[in-house]
Scaffold this motif. Structure first.
Motif, short mmCIF file in Angstrom:
data_model
loop_
_atom_site.label_atom_id
_atom_site.label_comp_id
_atom_site.label_asym_id
_atom_site.label_seq_id
_atom_site.Cartn_x
_atom_site.Cartn_y
_atom_site.Cartn_z
N SER A 1 0.82 -1.22 0.00
CA SER A 1 0.00 0.00 0.00
C SER A 1 0.85 1.27 0.00
O SER A 1 0.50 2.26 -0.64
CB SER A 1 -0.96 0.00 1.20
N THR A 2 1.99 1.23 0.71
CA THR A 2 2.84 2.42 0.77
C THR A 2 3.44 2.72 -0.60
O THR A 2 3.45 3.88 -1.04
CB THR A 2 3.95 2.22 1.81
N GLU A 3 3.92 1.69 -1.27
CA GLU A 3 4.51 1.88 -2.60
C GLU A 3 3.46 2.39 -3.58
O GLU A 3 3.74 3.26 -4.42
CB GLU A 3 5.11 0.57 -3.12
N ARG A 4 2.24 1.85 -3.48
CA ARG A 4 1.18 2.28 -4.37
C ARG A 4 0.82 3.74 -4.12
O ARG A 4 0.62 4.52 -5.06
CB ARG A 4 -0.05 1.40 -4.19
N ALA A 5 0.76 4.15 -2.86
CA ALA A 5 0.47 5.54 -2.54
C ALA A 5 1.55 6.47 -3.08
O ALA A 5 1.26 7.55 -3.60
CB ALA A 5 0.32 5.71 -1.03
N GLU A 6 2.80 6.05 -2.97
CA GLU A 6 3.89 6.86 -3.49
C GLU A 6 3.80 6.98 -5.01
O GLU A 6 4.13 8.02 -5.58
CB GLU A 6 5.24 6.26 -3.09
N THR A 7 3.34 5.93 -5.67
CA THR A 7 3.17 5.97 -7.12
C THR A 7 2.11 6.98 -7.52
O THR A 7 2.27 7.74 -8.48
CB THR A 7 2.79 4.57 -7.65
N VAL A 8 1.01 7.00 -6.77
CA VAL A 8 -0.06 7.98 -7.03
C VAL A 8 0.47 9.40 -6.83
O VAL A 8 0.22 10.30 -7.64
CB VAL A 8 -1.28 7.72 -6.12
N ALA A 9 1.23 9.61 -5.74
CA ALA A 9 1.78 10.93 -5.47
C ALA A 9 2.75 11.36 -6.57
O ALA A 9 2.74 12.53 -7.00
CB ALA A 9 2.47 10.94 -4.11
N ALA A 10 3.57 10.43 -7.04
CA ALA A 10 4.52 10.75 -8.11
C ALA A 10 3.78 11.14 -9.39
O ALA A 10 4.17 12.08 -10.10
CB ALA A 10 5.43 9.55 -8.37
N TRP A 11 2.69 10.41 -9.70
CA TRP A 11 1.87 10.76 -10.86
C TRP A 11 1.32 12.18 -10.70
O TRP A 11 1.31 12.97 -11.66
CB TRP A 11 0.73 9.76 -11.02
N GLY A 12 0.87 12.51 -9.50
CA GLY A 12 0.33 13.84 -9.26
C GLY A 12 1.34 14.93 -9.54
O GLY A 12 1.02 15.97 -10.11
#
Length: 330
Positions: free
Chosen positions: A69-80
């Protein structure tokens, strides 16, 4: 110039309408999990907000309930960050140990995190990606639980979240439209496994009940359920206004509420008056149920000398002659 794909256009129009209604300046905060609904919302907001003279910030909440979940959240933030949000934030929350079931606990943790992020960012609104399909599911769950008019009103398009407007611009947008918009924009939504987990009531409604209703009654059933929510919400607003006026008139000079004033009210308004008053006294809103309000109503309409009524939060109400009054805990 190529024509804008209809799903993308519809979502941008919905976001523009929501943001145009904001009176104060400041950034808007988008809650994005990486699923199709919130991803389509985020993509529309980062396009629309700057054209209205606003900045947009993205927050993704890491519930910590699944591996990765942490890696996925970081991926979303990077996309943002890549697509132009002025800032992006990952907020980890702790779900375990909260009261209620896992869905309620995760929702409570998420909204607490969004409220805190809004304060930190000085955001003028928080946007979430709830769709028309989510609204239809909410109405069905409320109906099954006997939630009454407030439950059948579903999710409001706007409500207050610790003093900040929480907006749901996509309540008129279907889940198919958000998925189509993501496909057009080349976005790859995350598929939350919880959405297919039959241990969750909403997942069963989504996977089994709502599709069965569509097969039996036609595709318009989703829109009809969402429209029902809008109509009930309008009725609720009118009844609440009447109840607020009636509550003011029912206040007894010696404190509490006047029984003769309450007796003269129609039941739908009297129940709301008693509900509002119970919350004023400190009854816990999340635990205050129809059963508690019915017990208060019995003090008004069916009183034969019975003792105090207990409300959640340690509040007790007693009838003394012609008035209802809280019992002093001391």
């Amino acid at each position: 110039m190529a024509a804008l794909a209809p799903p993308v256009a519809a979502i941008r129009v919905a976001v523009r309408r929501a943001l145009t209604g904001l009176s104060s300046d400041g950034p808007v905060l988008v809650a994005c999990s990486g699923g199709a609904d919130s991803l389509a919302l985020a993509a529309a907001t980062v396009f629309v907000a700057p054209r209205l003279g606003r900045s947009a910030v993205l927050v993704t909440v890491d519930h910590g309930l699944q591996d990765g979940s942490t890696e996925r959240a970081e991926t979303v933030a990077a996309w943002g960050r890549e697509v132009g949000f002025s800032s992006t934030t990952v907020v980890p929350v702790k779900v375990a140990g909260r009261p209620g079931g896992p869905e309620a606990a995760a929702r409570e943790a998420r909204y607490e995190a969004l409220a805190e992020a809004a304060r930190q960012q000085k955001a003028v609104a928080v946007l979430t990606g709830h769709t028309r399909d989510d609204q239809a599911e909410t109405v069905l769950l409320a109906l099954a639980r006997g939630a009454g008019p407030r439950g059948l009103a579903g999710m409001p398009a706007r409500r207050e979240l610790d003093g900040v407007p929480l907006l749901r611009p996509l309540l008129e947008i279907s889940r198919d439209q958000t998925r189509a918009a993501c496909a057009v924009l080349g976005l790859s939504p995350w598929q939350d496994p919880h959405n297919a987990d039959p241990s969750y009531a909403r997942s069963r409604v989504r996977a089994d009940l709502l599709p069965a209703l569509v097969r039996a009654l036609g595709p318009g059933v989703v829109d009809n359920l969402a429209r029902t929510a809008r109509m009930v919400a309008a009725d609720n607003a009118a009844l609440d206004e009447l109840a607020e006026t009636a509550l003011a008139a029912a206040r007894h000079p010696a404190g509490g509420l006047s029984v003769p004033e309450l007796v003269g009210l129609v039941p739908a308004v009297r129940g709301r008056v008693l509900h509002f008053w119970a919350r004023e006294l400190g009854a816990l809103p999340g635990a205050l149920s129809h059963r508690h309000v019915a017990a208060l109503d019995a003090l008004v309409t069916d009183w034969d000398g019975q003792g105090p009524t207990d409300l959640p939060g340690g509040v007790r109400v007693l009838r003394r002659a012609d008035r209802l009054s809280p019992v002093d805990p001391g």
